[in-house]
Design a protein around this motif. Structure first.
Motif, PDB file in Angstrom:
ATOM      1  N   PHE A   1       0.817  -1.207   0.000  1.00  0.00           N
ATOM      2  CA  PHE A   1       0.000   0.000   0.000  1.00  0.00           C
ATOM      3  C   PHE A   1       0.858   1.267   0.000  1.00  0.00           C
ATOM      4  O   PHE A   1       0.481   2.270  -0.584  1.00  0.00           O
ATOM      5  CB  PHE A   1      -0.981  -0.004   1.172  1.00  0.00           C
ATOM      6  N   SER A   2       2.016   1.210   0.603  1.00  0.00           N
ATOM      7  CA  SER A   2       2.944   2.346   0.549  1.00  0.00           C
ATOM      8  C   SER A   2       3.424   2.568  -0.878  1.00  0.00           C
ATOM      9  O   SER A   2       3.535   3.695  -1.341  1.00  0.00           O
ATOM     10  CB  SER A   2       4.148   2.098   1.457  1.00  0.00           C
ATOM     11  N   LEU A   3       3.694   1.481  -1.592  1.00  0.00           N
ATOM     12  CA  LEU A   3       4.138   1.560  -2.978  1.00  0.00           C
ATOM     13  C   LEU A   3       3.045   2.165  -3.851  1.00  0.00           C
ATOM     14  O   LEU A   3       3.316   2.999  -4.712  1.00  0.00           O
ATOM     15  CB  LEU A   3       4.532   0.172  -3.493  1.00  0.00           C
ATOM     16  N   ILE A   4       1.802   1.772  -3.618  1.00  0.00           N
ATOM     17  CA  ILE A   4       0.689   2.338  -4.381  1.00  0.00           C
ATOM     18  C   ILE A   4       0.635   3.842  -4.159  1.00  0.00           C
ATOM     19  O   ILE A   4       0.442   4.608  -5.092  1.00  0.00           O
ATOM     20  CB  ILE A   4      -0.648   1.665  -3.978  1.00  0.00           C
ATOM     21  N   GLY A   5       0.825   4.283  -2.923  1.00  0.00           N
ATOM     22  CA  GLY A   5       0.825   5.712  -2.608  1.00  0.00           C
ATOM     23  C   GLY A   5       1.904   6.461  -3.350  1.00  0.00           C
ATOM     24  O   GLY A   5       1.687   7.554  -3.847  1.00  0.00           O
ATOM     25  N   ILE A   6       3.078   5.879  -3.478  1.00  0.00           N
ATOM     26  CA  ILE A   6       4.187   6.511  -4.197  1.00  0.00           C
ATOM     27  C   ILE A   6       3.857   6.614  -5.676  1.00  0.00           C
ATOM     28  O   ILE A   6       4.076   7.637  -6.301  1.00  0.00           O
ATOM     29  CB  ILE A   6       5.499   5.724  -3.983  1.00  0.00           C
ATOM     30  N   VAL A   7       3.285   5.575  -6.241  1.00  0.00           N
ATOM     31  CA  VAL A   7       2.938   5.579  -7.660  1.00  0.00           C
ATOM     32  C   VAL A   7       1.877   6.639  -7.936  1.00  0.00           C
ATOM     33  O   VAL A   7       1.970   7.391  -8.890  1.00  0.00           O
ATOM     34  CB  VAL A   7       2.458   4.169  -8.110  1.00  0.00           C
ATOM     35  N   GLN A   8       0.873   6.755  -7.067  1.00  0.00           N
ATOM     36  CA  GLN A   8      -0.166   7.752  -7.266  1.00  0.00           C
ATOM     37  C   GLN A   8       0.405   9.156  -7.144  1.00  0.00           C
ATOM     38  O   GLN A   8      -0.075  10.070  -7.778  1.00  0.00           O
ATOM     39  CB  GLN A   8      -1.268   7.569  -6.226  1.00  0.00           C
ATOM     40  N   CYS A   9       1.418   9.333  -6.361  1.00  0.00           N
ATOM     41  CA  CYS A   9       2.023  10.631  -6.129  1.00  0.00           C
ATOM     42  C   CYS A   9       2.611  11.210  -7.423  1.00  0.00           C
ATOM     43  O   CYS A   9       2.704  12.407  -7.577  1.00  0.00           O
ATOM     44  CB  CYS A   9       3.111  10.487  -5.069  1.00  0.00           C
ATOM     45  N   ARG A  10       2.999  10.385  -8.353  1.00  0.00           N
ATOM     46  CA  ARG A  10       3.581  10.843  -9.616  1.00  0.00           C
ATOM     47  C   ARG A  10       2.548  11.564 -10.480  1.00  0.00           C
ATOM     48  O   ARG A  10       2.882  12.350 -11.321  1.00  0.00           O
ATOM     49  CB  ARG A  10       4.177   9.665 -10.396  1.00  0.00           C
ATOM     50  N   ASP A  11       1.251  11.272 -10.281  1.00  0.00           N
ATOM     51  CA  ASP A  11       0.192  11.992 -10.968  1.00  0.00           C
ATOM     52  C   ASP A  11      -0.116  13.216 -10.114  1.00  0.00           C
ATOM     53  O   ASP A  11      -1.097  13.253  -9.391  1.00  0.00           O
ATOM     54  CB  ASP A  11      -1.031  11.082 -11.128  1.00  0.00           C
ATOM     55  N   ALA A  12       0.748  14.206 -10.165  1.00  0.00           N
ATOM     56  CA  ALA A  12       0.737  15.316  -9.225  1.00  0.00           C
ATOM     57  C   ALA A  12      -0.532  16.157  -9.322  1.00  0.00           C
ATOM     58  O   ALA A  12      -1.032  16.447 -10.397  1.00  0.00           O
ATOM     59  CB  ALA A  12       1.959  16.190  -9.465  1.00  0.00           C
ATOM     60  N   HIS A  13      -1.012  16.526  -8.160  1.00  0.00           N
ATOM     61  CA  HIS A  13      -2.155  17.418  -8.026  1.00  0.00           C
ATOM     62  C   HIS A  13      -1.867  18.303  -6.823  1.00  0.00           C
ATOM     63  O   HIS A  13      -1.604  17.811  -5.738  1.00  0.00           O
ATOM     64  CB  HIS A  13      -3.437  16.604  -7.804  1.00  0.00           C
ATOM     65  N   PHE A  14      -1.875  19.603  -7.030  1.00  0.00           N
ATOM     66  CA  PHE A  14      -1.545  20.547  -5.977  1.00  0.00           C
ATOM     67  C   PHE A  14      -2.659  21.564  -5.817  1.00  0.00           C
ATOM     68  O   PHE A  14      -3.515  21.720  -6.693  1.00  0.00           O
ATOM     69  CB  PHE A  14      -0.265  21.326  -6.323  1.00  0.00           C
ATOM     70  N   PHE A  15      -2.606  22.302  -4.720  1.00  0.00           N
ATOM     71  CA  PHE A  15      -3.421  23.485  -4.502  1.00  0.00           C
ATOM     72  C   PHE A  15      -2.461  24.593  -4.090  1.00  0.00           C
ATOM     73  O   PHE A  15      -1.664  24.413  -3.173  1.00  0.00           O
ATOM     74  CB  PHE A  15      -4.456  23.273  -3.394  1.00  0.00           C
TER      75      PHE A  15
END
Length: 168
Positions: free
Chosen positions: A18-32
């Motif tokens: 689940f930590s790895l999934i979080g890292i992979v999702q982080c590459r699809d960056a979304h900021f405010f």
């Protein structure tokens, strides 16, 4: 005992997965990008105790390629009743220079930008997951508009700050 070890291994494996999934999702960056716009009644070009946050001010986020300066991303927003804006940003902008720019004042009596060449009406912001900032929220420095003339109370403000008032 063996059952406990198997459970611990399964739990550890799941946690890593689940930590790895979080890292992979982080590459699809979304900021405010969040910040505030204020009115500078002393023409100090920084916030003083007389400054007020400005509702209805328009700002724009612009990202430009570090090499060549082409516009790569742009979005506008308006400040709320507390003078705060929040702009959603899609994508990674590690190779860009991103800035918040003042577009339009929310108060006609406080609508001047700083003197040309002295004050920049922009705040730089970093929009990359590789910045060491864990939060998806990026905070920009406050930006201000000036009144046409300084209020009389401003001389006391400058005395308190042990400063000579600017001659603008």
């Amino acid at each position: 005992m063996a059952k406990t070890v198997q459970t611990a291994i399964l739990f550890t494996t799941a946690l890593c997965f689940f930590s790895l999934i979080g890292i992979v999702q982080c590459r699809d960056a979304h900021f405010f990008v969040e910040g505030q716009v204020y009115c500078d009644p002393c023409r100090a070009q920084f916030m003083t105790r007389l400054s007020e946050f400005m509702p209805g001010a328009k700002v724009r986020l612009e990202c430009r390629a570090n090499e060549g300066g082409q516009l790569t991303y742009s979005i506008e927003g308006v400040t709320d009743k507390s003078g705060t804006y929040s702009l959603p940003v899609e994508g990674e902008h590690e190779e860009d220079i991103c800035e918040i720019l003042l577009v339009k004042s929310g108060k006609p009596e406080c609508s001047e930008s700083g003197p040309k060449g002295w004050q920049r009406e922009a705040a730089r912001i970093t929009l990359t997951v590789n910045s060491g900032i864990a939060s998806e929220v990026r905070h920009a420095n406050p930006l201000g508009f000036l009144t046409k003339e300084a209020k009389p109370e401003c001389s006391e403000v400058f005395k308190e700050l042990n400063m000579i008032p600017p001659e603008i």
